[in-house]
Design a protein around this motif. Structure first.
Motif, PDB file in Angstrom:
ATOM      1  N   LYS A   5      -0.094   2.636   5.026  1.00 48.30           N
ATOM      2  CA  LYS A   5       0.959   2.717   4.011  1.00 48.30           C
ATOM      3  C   LYS A   5       2.134   1.839   4.419  1.00 48.30           C
ATOM      4  O   LYS A   5       2.485   1.766   5.589  1.00 48.30           O
ATOM      5  N   ILE A  58       0.850  -1.187   0.000  1.00 46.54           N
ATOM      6  CA  ILE A  58       0.000   0.000   0.000  1.00 46.54           C
ATOM      7  C   ILE A  58       0.889   1.242   0.000  1.00 46.54           C
ATOM      8  O   ILE A  58       1.791   1.364   0.832  1.00 46.54           O
ATOM      9  N   MET A 101      -4.896  -1.295   7.143  1.00 45.90           N
ATOM     10  CA  MET A 101      -4.515  -0.978   5.772  1.00 45.90           C
ATOM     11  C   MET A 101      -3.725   0.326   5.729  1.00 45.90           C
ATOM     12  O   MET A 101      -4.151   1.311   5.156  1.00 45.90           O
ATOM     13  N   ILE A 140      -7.601   2.350  -3.098  1.00 38.85           N
ATOM     14  CA  ILE A 140      -6.321   2.115  -2.423  1.00 38.85           C
ATOM     15  C   ILE A 140      -5.253   1.925  -3.482  1.00 38.85           C
ATOM     16  O   ILE A 140      -5.368   1.058  -4.350  1.00 38.85           O
ATOM     17  N   TYR A 170      -3.785   6.523  -0.883  1.00 41.30           N
ATOM     18  CA  TYR A 170      -5.243   6.412  -0.864  1.00 41.30           C
ATOM     19  C   TYR A 170      -5.844   7.495  -1.747  1.00 41.30           C
ATOM     20  O   TYR A 170      -5.239   8.530  -1.968  1.00 41.30           O
ATOM     21  N   LEU A 199     -11.738   6.187   5.036  1.00 44.05           N
ATOM     22  CA  LEU A 199     -10.297   6.029   5.215  1.00 44.05           C
ATOM     23  C   LEU A 199      -9.987   5.618   6.647  1.00 44.05           C
ATOM     24  O   LEU A 199      -9.189   4.701   6.872  1.00 44.05           O
TER      25      LEU A 199
END
Length: 75
Positions: free
Chosen positions: A36, A15, A34, A71, A18, A26
């Motif tokens: 970064k 990831i 989830m 994402i 977003y 978010l």
């Protein structure tokens, strides 16, 4: 960079960002891990491709393709 929704079954990615307009959505995804830099793997797809099952941080998360499209990941 591409969207998480573009990954095929078995593909791994990290990831990197977003694309959300609603902070509440978010926040929910961040609470599920989830964040970064986290590695994700697409483990299952439904016959029609929605929803998909994502392996993340040692658990499985089912999500709609519309959410996964927001994402950004890098393989």
């Amino acid at each position: 960079m591409r969207a998480l929704s573009e990954l095929k079954m078995g593909e791994k990615a990290t990831i990197v960002g977003y694309n959300f307009s609603k902070p509440a959505v978010l926040q929910q995804l961040l609470e599920m891990g989830m964040t970064k830099g986290t590695e994700v793997t697409v483990s299952k797809l439904s016959p029609l491709g929605d929803p998909r099952e994502i392996d993340i941080r040692g658990y499985q998360l089912s999500m709609r393709s519309s959410e996964a499209a927001l994402i950004q990941v890098q393989a």
